[in-house]
Design a protein around this motif. Structure first.
Motif, PDB file in Angstrom:
ATOM      1  N   ALA A  61      20.230  57.043  41.743  1.00  0.00           N
ATOM      2  CA  ALA A  61      20.631  58.323  42.315  1.00  0.00           C
ATOM      3  C   ALA A  61      21.648  58.121  43.434  1.00  0.00           C
ATOM      4  O   ALA A  61      22.630  58.874  43.548  1.00  0.00           O
ATOM      5  CB  ALA A  61      19.409  59.068  42.836  1.00  0.00           C
ATOM      6  N   ARG A  62      21.430  57.098  44.257  1.00  0.00           N
ATOM      7  CA  ARG A  62      22.370  56.831  45.344  1.00  0.00           C
ATOM      8  C   ARG A  62      23.720  56.370  44.804  1.00  0.00           C
ATOM      9  O   ARG A  62      24.782  56.782  45.284  1.00  0.00           O
ATOM     10  CB  ARG A  62      21.781  55.785  46.285  1.00  0.00           C
ATOM     11  N   ASP A  63      23.703  55.505  43.792  1.00  0.00           N
ATOM     12  CA  ASP A  63      24.955  55.049  43.194  1.00  0.00           C
ATOM     13  C   ASP A  63      25.688  56.206  42.517  1.00  0.00           C
ATOM     14  O   ASP A  63      26.927  56.277  42.543  1.00  0.00           O
ATOM     15  CB  ASP A  63      24.683  53.938  42.182  1.00  0.00           C
ATOM     16  N   HIS A  64      24.930  57.085  41.898  1.00  0.00           N
ATOM     17  CA  HIS A  64      25.492  58.263  41.232  1.00  0.00           C
ATOM     18  C   HIS A  64      26.285  59.096  42.237  1.00  0.00           C
ATOM     19  O   HIS A  64      27.450  59.451  41.994  1.00  0.00           O
ATOM     20  CB  HIS A  64      24.338  59.072  40.629  1.00  0.00           C
ATOM     21  N   LEU A  65      25.682  59.409  43.381  1.00  0.00           N
ATOM     22  CA  LEU A  65      26.350  60.230  44.385  1.00  0.00           C
ATOM     23  C   LEU A  65      27.555  59.513  44.975  1.00  0.00           C
ATOM     24  O   LEU A  65      28.606  60.129  45.184  1.00  0.00           O
ATOM     25  CB  LEU A  65      25.358  60.603  45.488  1.00  0.00           C
ATOM     26  N   THR A  66      27.437  58.208  45.190  1.00  0.00           N
ATOM     27  CA  THR A  66      28.561  57.440  45.726  1.00  0.00           C
ATOM     28  C   THR A  66      29.766  57.511  44.803  1.00  0.00           C
ATOM     29  O   THR A  66      30.907  57.692  45.249  1.00  0.00           O
ATOM     30  CB  THR A  66      28.158  55.976  45.950  1.00  0.00           C
ATOM     31  N   GLY A  67      29.516  57.389  43.517  1.00  0.00           N
ATOM     32  CA  GLY A  67      30.609  57.456  42.551  1.00  0.00           C
ATOM     33  C   GLY A  67      31.284  58.813  42.503  1.00  0.00           C
ATOM     34  O   GLY A  67      32.443  58.919  42.081  1.00  0.00           O
ATOM     35  N   LEU A  68      30.578  59.852  42.956  1.00  0.00           N
ATOM     36  CA  LEU A  68      31.154  61.189  42.950  1.00  0.00           C
ATOM     37  C   LEU A  68      31.969  61.472  44.204  1.00  0.00           C
ATOM     38  O   LEU A  68      33.044  62.073  44.131  1.00  0.00           O
ATOM     39  CB  LEU A  68      30.045  62.241  42.812  1.00  0.00           C
ATOM     40  N   GLU A 119      33.378  59.320  46.383  1.00  0.00           N
ATOM     41  CA  GLU A 119      34.481  58.421  46.731  1.00  0.00           C
ATOM     42  C   GLU A 119      35.864  58.952  46.326  1.00  0.00           C
ATOM     43  O   GLU A 119      36.822  58.791  47.087  1.00  0.00           O
ATOM     44  CB  GLU A 119      34.229  57.032  46.145  1.00  0.00           C
ATOM     45  N   PRO A 120      36.044  59.582  45.145  1.00  0.00           N
ATOM     46  CA  PRO A 120      37.363  60.118  44.809  1.00  0.00           C
ATOM     47  C   PRO A 120      37.582  61.562  45.255  1.00  0.00           C
ATOM     48  O   PRO A 120      38.538  62.213  44.842  1.00  0.00           O
ATOM     49  CB  PRO A 120      37.390  60.017  43.279  1.00  0.00           C
ATOM     50  N   GLY A 160      17.731  51.568  59.794  1.00  0.00           N
ATOM     51  CA  GLY A 160      17.186  51.367  58.465  1.00  0.00           C
ATOM     52  C   GLY A 160      17.807  52.219  57.389  1.00  0.00           C
ATOM     53  O   GLY A 160      17.363  52.181  56.235  1.00  0.00           O
ATOM     54  N   ALA A 161      18.831  52.990  57.729  1.00  0.00           N
ATOM     55  CA  ALA A 161      19.465  53.852  56.729  1.00  0.00           C
ATOM     56  C   ALA A 161      20.131  53.017  55.647  1.00  0.00           C
ATOM     57  O   ALA A 161      20.755  51.988  55.922  1.00  0.00           O
ATOM     58  CB  ALA A 161      20.489  54.768  57.386  1.00  0.00           C
ATOM     59  N   ASP A 162      19.998  53.456  54.397  1.00  0.00           N
ATOM     60  CA  ASP A 162      20.688  52.791  53.305  1.00  0.00           C
ATOM     61  C   ASP A 162      22.198  52.957  53.508  1.00  0.00           C
ATOM     62  O   ASP A 162      22.664  54.054  53.823  1.00  0.00           O
ATOM     63  CB  ASP A 162      20.259  53.409  51.966  1.00  0.00           C
ATOM     64  N   PRO A 163      22.976  51.889  53.333  1.00  0.00           N
ATOM     65  CA  PRO A 163      24.430  51.998  53.538  1.00  0.00           C
ATOM     66  C   PRO A 163      25.076  53.074  52.679  1.00  0.00           C
ATOM     67  O   PRO A 163      26.066  53.688  53.087  1.00  0.00           O
ATOM     68  CB  PRO A 163      24.940  50.599  53.166  1.00  0.00           C
ATOM     69  N   ARG A 164      24.537  53.316  51.490  1.00  0.00           N
ATOM     70  CA  ARG A 164      25.101  54.356  50.628  1.00  0.00           C
ATOM     71  C   ARG A 164      24.852  55.739  51.214  1.00  0.00           C
ATOM     72  O   ARG A 164      25.696  56.630  51.119  1.00  0.00           O
ATOM     73  CB  ARG A 164      24.520  54.238  49.224  1.00  0.00           C
ATOM     74  N   ASP A 165      23.678  55.932  51.819  1.00  0.00           N
ATOM     75  CA  ASP A 165      23.387  57.212  52.465  1.00  0.00           C
ATOM     76  C   ASP A 165      24.301  57.420  53.667  1.00  0.00           C
ATOM     77  O   ASP A 165      24.832  58.519  53.886  1.00  0.00           O
ATOM     78  CB  ASP A 165      21.931  57.263  52.922  1.00  0.00           C
ATOM     79  N   GLU A 166      24.487  56.359  54.446  1.00  0.00           N
ATOM     80  CA  GLU A 166      25.336  56.482  55.629  1.00  0.00           C
ATOM     81  C   GLU A 166      26.790  56.693  55.228  1.00  0.00           C
ATOM     82  O   GLU A 166      27.523  57.449  55.882  1.00  0.00           O
ATOM     83  CB  GLU A 166      25.199  55.239  56.505  1.00  0.00           C
ATOM     84  N   GLY A 167      27.209  56.063  54.136  1.00  0.00           N
ATOM     85  CA  GLY A 167      28.562  56.274  53.652  1.00  0.00           C
ATOM     86  C   GLY A 167      28.799  57.714  53.241  1.00  0.00           C
ATOM     87  O   GLY A 167      29.837  58.308  53.566  1.00  0.00           O
ATOM     88  N   PHE A 168      27.820  58.287  52.535  1.00  0.00           N
ATOM     89  CA  PHE A 168      27.942  59.689  52.143  1.00  0.00           C
ATOM     90  C   PHE A 168      27.967  60.585  53.372  1.00  0.00           C
ATOM     91  O   PHE A 168      28.757  61.541  53.452  1.00  0.00           O
ATOM     92  CB  PHE A 168      26.786  60.082  51.227  1.00  0.00           C
TER      93      PHE A 168
END
Length: 209
Positions: free
Chosen positions: A43-50, A52-53, A79-87
């Motif tokens: 789910a986190r990878d899914h959102l990241t892929g959306l 980013e562009p 402790g935040a997941d880097p993908r969550d913080e990136g979003f």
């Protein structure tokens, strides 16, 4: 990442239960059924892929209040997941358009409030330069854009739970359309990530006809 002015994609993203609901029947604002699955890797990878562009986030008022009330607090959280913080950082920094007939001024930075039909707003955004236009889980906006055939990419995370009632995303009477499965991934707890692209004739891609 940017695209040509006439090629800005409208991408919609929402989580669905296995029986096709996006909210529980008793309390549409209760998203506790989502949480065990939303924190999975797929789910986190899914959102990241959306995101980013994407250079414009499009939200309804209720989702804007929820997203922009919570996600900025993730930035710097221990402790935040880097993908969550990136979003979270992207959401704060990107241009946001909020559809609302009741919100006078936006309490968030880089945000424009618009009181117009979703399809008109998308047409205006398509006429500007930028990357993808991402609709973040705002069901009313997604429904309106599907009805107007203005969705270019349909992104779904499907969670293995029956809600047994509640609103459905896909209403009867939607325009007939063909979709191509672009990506599919399965992850923890049976979480499924699906991305479909609208199949159009080349000369109708920008107009959504």
């Amino acid at each position: 990442m940017t695209a040509q002015t006439d090629c800005r994609r409208v991408v919609t993203n929402i989580a669905l239960s296995l029986d096709g609901r996006y909210a529980a029947p008793d309390n549409p604002l209760d998203m506790s059924w989502v949480m065990p699955y939303a924190v999975t890797g797929v789910a986190r990878d899914h959102l990241t892929g959306l995101w980013e562009p994407t250079t414009t986030a499009l939200l309804g008022r209720v989702n804007a209040e929820g997203f922009l009330g919570f996600w900025p607090t993730v930035i710097g959280m221990e402790g935040a997941d880097p993908r969550d913080e990136g979003f979270a950082r992207w959401l704060v920094d990107t241009d946001k358009v909020v559809l609302s007939s009741t919100l006078g001024e936006a309490p968030w930075e880089r945000t424009t409030v618009v009181d117009k039909p979703a399809a008109e707003v998308v047409a205006d955004l398509r006429a500007t330069e930028g990357g993808d236009i991402l609709v973040l889980s705002s069901a009313s906006v997604i429904k309106a854009l599907l009805a107007a055939d203005q969705v270019d990419r349909l992104a779904l995370t499907v969670f293995p739970v029956f809600l047994g009632g509640g609103p459905r995303l896909f209403d009867d009477g939607l325009p007939a359309a063909k979709w191509s499965l672009t990506t599919q991934k399965a992850g923890e707890h049976g979480t499924l990530s699906l991305v479909y692209d609208r199949v159009r004739r080349p000369h109708t891609a920008a107009a959504g006809a």
